[in-house]
Design a protein around this motif. Structure first.
Motif, PDB file in Angstrom:
ATOM      1  N   LEU A 159       5.328  -2.489   2.369  1.00 57.71           N
ATOM      2  CA  LEU A 159       4.162  -2.555   3.262  1.00 57.71           C
ATOM      3  C   LEU A 159       3.213  -3.679   2.865  1.00 57.71           C
ATOM      4  CD1 LEU A 159       1.601   0.211   2.350  1.00 57.71           C
ATOM      5  CD2 LEU A 159       3.829   0.170   1.243  1.00 57.71           C
ATOM      6  N   GLY A 160       2.612  -4.288   3.860  1.00 56.01           N
ATOM      7  CA  GLY A 160       1.731  -5.430   3.645  1.00 56.01           C
ATOM      8  C   GLY A 160       0.267  -5.046   3.703  1.00 56.01           C
ATOM      9  N   PHE A 161      -0.593  -6.021   3.356  1.00 56.33           N
ATOM     10  CA  PHE A 161      -2.038  -5.864   3.422  1.00 56.33           C
ATOM     11  C   PHE A 161      -2.532  -4.726   2.545  1.00 56.33           C
ATOM     12  CE2 PHE A 161      -0.752  -8.058   7.293  1.00 56.33           C
ATOM     13  CZ  PHE A 161      -1.531  -9.217   7.171  1.00 56.33           C
ATOM     14  N   ILE A 162      -1.981  -4.688   1.342  1.00 54.85           N
ATOM     15  CA  ILE A 162      -2.434  -3.706   0.361  1.00 54.85           C
ATOM     16  C   ILE A 162      -3.495  -4.357  -0.531  1.00 54.85           C
ATOM     17  CG2 ILE A 162      -0.220  -2.496   0.336  1.00 54.85           C
ATOM     18  CD1 ILE A 162       0.404  -3.909  -2.331  1.00 54.85           C
ATOM     19  N   THR A 163      -4.248  -3.534  -1.217  1.00 55.19           N
ATOM     20  CA  THR A 163      -5.186  -4.043  -2.219  1.00 55.19           C
ATOM     21  C   THR A 163      -4.463  -4.226  -3.552  1.00 55.19           C
ATOM     22  OG1 THR A 163      -7.004  -2.946  -1.107  1.00 55.19           O
ATOM     23  CG2 THR A 163      -7.368  -3.580  -3.406  1.00 55.19           C
ATOM     24  N   ASP A 164      -3.732  -3.205  -3.939  1.00 53.18           N
ATOM     25  CA  ASP A 164      -2.926  -3.290  -5.156  1.00 53.18           C
ATOM     26  C   ASP A 164      -1.883  -2.169  -5.141  1.00 53.18           C
ATOM     27  OD1 ASP A 164      -4.264  -0.963  -5.850  1.00 53.18           O
ATOM     28  OD2 ASP A 164      -5.769  -2.020  -7.053  1.00 53.18           O
ATOM     29  N   HIS A 165      -1.265  -1.938  -6.288  1.00 57.05           N
ATOM     30  CA  HIS A 165      -0.180  -0.948  -6.352  1.00 57.05           C
ATOM     31  C   HIS A 165      -0.650   0.480  -6.091  1.00 57.05           C
ATOM     32  CE1 HIS A 165      -2.082  -1.532 -10.146  1.00 57.05           C
ATOM     33  NE2 HIS A 165      -1.377  -0.633 -10.793  1.00 57.05           N
ATOM     34  N   PHE A 166      -1.945   0.733  -6.199  1.00 59.44           N
ATOM     35  CA  PHE A 166      -2.409   2.098  -5.909  1.00 59.44           C
ATOM     36  C   PHE A 166      -2.238   2.440  -4.419  1.00 59.44           C
ATOM     37  CE2 PHE A 166      -4.028   1.657 -10.124  1.00 59.44           C
ATOM     38  CZ  PHE A 166      -3.952   2.935 -10.642  1.00 59.44           C
ATOM     39  N   ASP A 167      -2.322   1.444  -3.561  1.00 59.76           N
ATOM     40  CA  ASP A 167      -2.014   1.690  -2.140  1.00 59.76           C
ATOM     41  C   ASP A 167      -0.542   2.067  -1.963  1.00 59.76           C
ATOM     42  OD1 ASP A 167      -4.570   1.141  -1.280  1.00 59.76           O
ATOM     43  OD2 ASP A 167      -4.143  -0.952  -0.735  1.00 59.76           O
ATOM     44  N   VAL A 168       0.321   1.446  -2.749  1.00 59.10           N
ATOM     45  CA  VAL A 168       1.758   1.754  -2.668  1.00 59.10           C
ATOM     46  C   VAL A 168       2.023   3.166  -3.190  1.00 59.10           C
ATOM     47  CG1 VAL A 168       4.073   0.998  -3.342  1.00 59.10           C
ATOM     48  CG2 VAL A 168       2.264  -0.711  -2.986  1.00 59.10           C
ATOM     49  N   MET A 169       1.339   3.527  -4.262  1.00 59.09           N
ATOM     50  CA  MET A 169       1.503   4.868  -4.834  1.00 59.09           C
ATOM     51  C   MET A 169       1.021   5.940  -3.848  1.00 59.09           C
ATOM     52  SD  MET A 169       0.262   3.541  -8.565  1.00 59.09           S
ATOM     53  CE  MET A 169      -0.445   5.039  -9.190  1.00 59.09           C
ATOM     54  N   ALA A 170      -0.067   5.635  -3.139  1.00 58.95           N
ATOM     55  CA  ALA A 170      -0.558   6.589  -2.131  1.00 58.95           C
ATOM     56  C   ALA A 170       0.455   6.728  -1.000  1.00 58.95           C
ATOM     57  CB  ALA A 170      -1.914   6.127  -1.594  1.00 58.95           C
ATOM     58  N   GLN A 171       1.049   5.595  -0.614  1.00 55.87           N
ATOM     59  CA  GLN A 171       2.071   5.639   0.446  1.00 55.87           C
ATOM     60  C   GLN A 171       3.273   6.455  -0.007  1.00 55.87           C
ATOM     61  OE1 GLN A 171       1.867   3.868   3.664  1.00 55.87           O
ATOM     62  NE2 GLN A 171       3.385   5.484   3.927  1.00 55.87           N
ATOM     63  N   LEU A 172       3.720   6.225  -1.227  1.00 55.41           N
ATOM     64  CA  LEU A 172       4.854   6.982  -1.771  1.00 55.41           C
ATOM     65  C   LEU A 172       4.542   8.483  -1.794  1.00 55.41           C
ATOM     66  CD1 LEU A 172       7.477   7.531  -3.295  1.00 55.41           C
ATOM     67  CD2 LEU A 172       6.390   6.678  -5.376  1.00 55.41           C
ATOM     68  N   THR A 173       3.335   8.818  -2.178  1.00 51.70           N
ATOM     69  CA  THR A 173       2.966  10.234  -2.240  1.00 51.70           C
ATOM     70  C   THR A 173       3.053  10.873  -0.846  1.00 51.70           C
ATOM     71  OG1 THR A 173       1.497   9.707  -4.086  1.00 51.70           O
ATOM     72  CG2 THR A 173       1.192  11.850  -3.039  1.00 51.70           C
ATOM     73  N   ARG A 174       2.574  10.153   0.170  1.00 54.42           N
ATOM     74  CA  ARG A 174       2.666  10.687   1.540  1.00 54.42           C
ATOM     75  C   ARG A 174       4.119  10.839   1.980  1.00 54.42           C
ATOM     76  NH1 ARG A 174      -1.530   6.990   2.182  1.00 54.42           N
ATOM     77  NH2 ARG A 174      -0.346   5.508   3.424  1.00 54.42           N
ATOM     78  N   VAL A 175       4.948   9.869   1.609  1.00 51.11           N
ATOM     79  CA  VAL A 175       6.362   9.923   1.997  1.00 51.11           C
ATOM     80  C   VAL A 175       7.051  11.107   1.312  1.00 51.11           C
ATOM     81  CG1 VAL A 175       8.579   8.739   1.712  1.00 51.11           C
ATOM     82  CG2 VAL A 175       6.603   7.494   2.593  1.00 51.11           C
ATOM     83  N   LEU A 176       6.799  11.280   0.002  1.00 48.88           N
ATOM     84  CA  LEU A 176       7.405  12.410  -0.713  1.00 48.88           C
ATOM     85  C   LEU A 176       6.942  13.733  -0.126  1.00 48.88           C
ATOM     86  CD1 LEU A 176       7.243  11.238  -4.422  1.00 48.88           C
ATOM     87  CD2 LEU A 176       9.313  11.767  -3.123  1.00 48.88           C
ATOM     88  N   ARG A 177       5.680  13.785   0.266  1.00 51.47           N
ATOM     89  CA  ARG A 177       5.170  15.016   0.863  1.00 51.47           C
ATOM     90  C   ARG A 177       5.952  15.331   2.140  1.00 51.47           C
ATOM     91  NH1 ARG A 177       0.895  16.884  -1.033  1.00 51.47           N
ATOM     92  NH2 ARG A 177      -0.067  14.891  -1.544  1.00 51.47           N
ATOM     93  N   GLY A 178       6.225  14.299   2.935  1.00 55.13           N
ATOM     94  CA  GLY A 178       7.012  14.485   4.156  1.00 55.13           C
ATOM     95  C   GLY A 178       8.432  14.945   3.853  1.00 55.13           C
ATOM     96  N   MET A 179       9.042  14.361   2.833  1.00 55.48           N
ATOM     97  CA  MET A 179      10.410  14.742   2.473  1.00 55.48           C
ATOM     98  C   MET A 179      10.470  16.192   2.007  1.00 55.48           C
ATOM     99  SD  MET A 179      11.460  11.210   0.438  1.00 55.48           S
ATOM    100  CE  MET A 179      13.151  11.681   0.027  1.00 55.48           C
ATOM    101  N   LEU A 180       9.553  16.562   1.124  1.00 58.97           N
ATOM    102  CA  LEU A 180       9.559  17.922   0.573  1.00 58.97           C
ATOM    103  C   LEU A 180       9.228  18.945   1.658  1.00 58.97           C
ATOM    104  CD1 LEU A 180       7.748  17.143  -2.804  1.00 58.97           C
ATOM    105  CD2 LEU A 180      10.199  17.581  -2.466  1.00 58.97           C
ATOM    106  N   ALA A 181       8.330  18.578   2.554  1.00 60.84           N
ATOM    107  CA  ALA A 181       7.959  19.509   3.623  1.00 60.84           C
ATOM    108  C   ALA A 181       9.149  19.772   4.537  1.00 60.84           C
ATOM    109  CB  ALA A 181       6.780  18.947   4.433  1.00 60.84           C
ATOM    110  N   GLU A 182       9.910  18.727   4.851  1.00 59.98           N
ATOM    111  CA  GLU A 182      11.058  18.915   5.748  1.00 59.98           C
ATOM    112  C   GLU A 182      12.144  19.729   5.050  1.00 59.98           C
ATOM    113  OE1 GLU A 182      11.326  18.382   8.895  1.00 59.98           O
ATOM    114  OE2 GLU A 182      13.492  18.683   9.151  1.00 59.98           O
TER     115      GLU A 182
END
Lengths: 432, 432
Positions: free
Chosen positions: A227-250
């Motif tokens: 993903l583009g237009f991030i501030t730093d790796h913490f934006d990527v970590m937040a994105q990963l957390t949302r994705v994992l939440r979606g995977m675990l929920a399904e």
């Protein structure tokens, strides 16, 4: 008569129904026999006397059969029902017994037998459960990203140059020219940030690593995000957390019976996953593992396990981000931390004390790439096309990759990653 | 200031907003300049005088920029708005002009330039539209099948033997042993019918066909489906029709602007797609194309075009199933028509007079496979693992495969299939 699926039989007590599927087992108990018939969804038990059973002829277990019978409530049977007064019909006969007995406990079947005969052994209820959970995880992955405007891409698997360094690639004869199987979609997903800002890919990757361990396979399914237009790796970590939440929920929503069968449960994922810097991790580890760890450029498996336990005790979390790994252990495209240039804007996500996902921010300026390659003694020529993207405007960006089979291995606490693959490819195995 | 995405700007008239993206073009008109800034979602126009424009410095088109400005309603601008009183900031500078001008009409850029510089040329609005439509088609494909209980699988791409016959495979060095890239997941998806009844896979397939045409590529994305417990190929055709309906519905729902940009529209798909038998097709064609066609084992492109026109006139349908192709032109796993054993239970789906999908019922008895292989002079040894599945109970089954890029080629009436691939692989092209 219209076919009824196994999982719908319980709703038909008192009716006569027709179930079709595989004859999983026949247990002869004196005057009557118990049959278990399995279809794509589950199993149904049927009872037959010898006269009715005769219709099976010489058909062995795993024959495809139709069972028509009356649905009776029987609390101790699967789903609380069994079929009686049955008529049996063989649709497709198995003339010999299956190479592995599917009524057995999966754990009692030796792994080589399971893998050699995967075309039949994948029918094991526990094997099916693992693969259904994998499919649910992929659904959850895509749904989470689709909802945030990510675009799915398909990158080339045949490439001119090794993606992640020169070793461990499979060589291909491409119309007489040398080519390689892609080790990851890394370079392509970065390029595609220049097109769509946010992209993902689900696809096979190929690693020619000659390791024969319970955690290595040579083709696996990579769930890649960038993903583009991030501030730093913490934006990527937040994105990963949302994705994992979606995977675990399904997985939780779609696979309750499968999780129960495997004795697994979906772990809690904290709203904010705890994180600590690599240098802080070494500080913590210097006590239990000894002062020498302070000089290490990476975490050892023992260190990761200790940190996993620490996160469990300190934050009641199965999950822990470690950030800021030393630059020298990370690939050339890694973005340094401007304030501590020897450390990177990268992370590992530990799950129960084992690394599950790696990610971070990437370089985005053309000049930074040239400098990084030069510092590592790498030639820019083999990746000239990739570098062209950075000559023409790329935003700050980052991403991560989740190995689907690794995810299943750790989520389900499997003893071997090969159990999470339909038809694994390893050092010795090219078939089935 | 928080970033606003291009497509949300129109809702902010009178407010000051910040848009970030790529500087697609700068048009200087005397005292003022018009800038077009593109982000992942769309484009926004901005107006700047020379003093404000100076902030760009030497930054060329495709530089990543931030534009902060007041949103003004301007009917003739994209989305009916433009940004004024702007402040410009260069986030990531492109030091040289892009290799292909993205303001141009795509059709005016020579194909080789487009492909050589795909890392930048994929940013063309029309290219982006094609790939977004492809992503929507994949979403629709999966959603249609998920809703019917199909399980997504991932099959090995490295195999011991050629799937579809010996020619046209890429050879791989697999730890010193010969291996091949899978030409299709055909054998694995059939095996997996024995596990889940209904499966699908979305993945790359590899064809080493040395053809240099506008319709050939050597890696493509195959949307594969296989389902068990069918009566015959008409069940497979009904399944395909439902899947196509899902794909077209998702494209129509999600990609209206992309379709408009490409001047394409989603075709009607009749409730029941018309079908005719291969022998009936030859009867029809004998008039316009000459009596000699009666002896042909397959339909010629001219024949397919004529039938497409006929279906259009007779049924007002862009779609036509042709069933019952001669067995000798179909692969060994094809199920014959028991009443006309020289004809198969297979089908092609023609879309506007060109074959789009092939499918059919497969053999499901072990003995049938042995007979079919012997009749064709093929050895069972290389596919022993596949044959093992049929020794242990397989139901009547069938399936089909949709080539994603072929689907886009025909749906969007593209002049070359390479336009439907991010980074195509062909006889001469291994990069980018």
């Amino acid at each position: 008569m219209e076919r009824v699926r196994s999982v719908e039989v319980a709703a038909r007590v008192g009716q006569r129904v027709r179930v079709v599927g595989w004859l999983q087992s026949v247990r002869r108990l004196g005057a009557i026999s118990f049959l278990v018939v399995r279809d794509g969804a589950g199993v149904v038990q049927a009872v037959a006397d010898p006269a009715r059973l005769a219709a099976l002829g010489a058909a062995q277990a795993e024959s495809v059969v139709a069972v028509t019978g009356e649905v009776c409530a029987v609390p101790q049977a699967p789903h609380g029902v069994e079929l009686r007064e049955v008529a049996l019909e063989v649709i497709s006969e198995a003339a010999e017994p299956p190479p592995v007995q599917l009524g057995k406990k999966l754990a009692n079947v030796p792994l080589p037998a399971l893998l050699d005969h995967a075309v039949v052994a994948n029918r094991f209820p526990q094997r099916r459960a693992i693969f259904r959970i994998g499919a649910a995880a992929m659904r959850g992955f895509r749904a989470a990203l689709d909802a945030e405007g990510f675009v799915e891409i398909q990158s080339p698997k045949l490439v001119e140059a090794a993606t992640e360094g020169g070793a461990h690639v499979f060589a291909v004869d491409y119309f007489g020219r040398p080519a390689y199987l892609a080790q990851s979609p890394q370079l392509y997903k970065q390029i595609m940030v220049g097109v769509f800002e946010r992209v993902y890919e689900v696809g096979p990757v190929f690693r020619a690593e000659p390791h024969d361990t319970a955690r290595h396979i040579n083709q696996y399914t990579s769930l890649d995000v960038e993903l583009g237009f991030i501030t730093d790796h913490f934006d990527v970590m937040a994105q990963l957390t949302r994705v994992l939440r979606g995977m675990l929920a399904e997985v939780a929503a779609a696979c309750a019976p499968e999780l129960a069968l495997l004795g697994a449960r979906v772990p809690e994922l904290p709203e904010a996953v705890p994180h600590l810097h690599f240098t802080e991790a070494l500080e913590l580890l210097a006590g239990p593992l000894g002062e020498a760890v302070r000089a290490e450029p990476d975490l050892s498996p023992a260190g990761e396990r200790w940190l996993g336990q620490w996160a469990r005790e300190r934050f009641a979390s199965d999950w822990l981000f470690v950030t800021g790994y030393p630059m020298r252990k990370r690939p050339f495209y890694t973005h340094p931390d401007p304030e501590r240039p020897e450390h990177s804007r990268s992370f590992d996500l530990l799950f129960r004390g084992t690394e599950l996902v790696t990610g971070g921010q990437r370089l985005h300026r053309h000049a930074s790439y040239l400098a990084a390659l030069e510092a590592r003694g790498m030639s820019p020529a083999p990746i000239a096309a990739y570098l062209e993207a950075f000559r023409h405007g790329m935003p700050p960006h980052g991403g991560f990759a989740i190995g689907l089979e690794r995810f299943l291995l750790q989520l389900l606490d499997l003893p071997n990653i090969r159990l999470a693959v339909l038809f694994p490819r390893d050092l010795t195995r090219l078939s089935p």
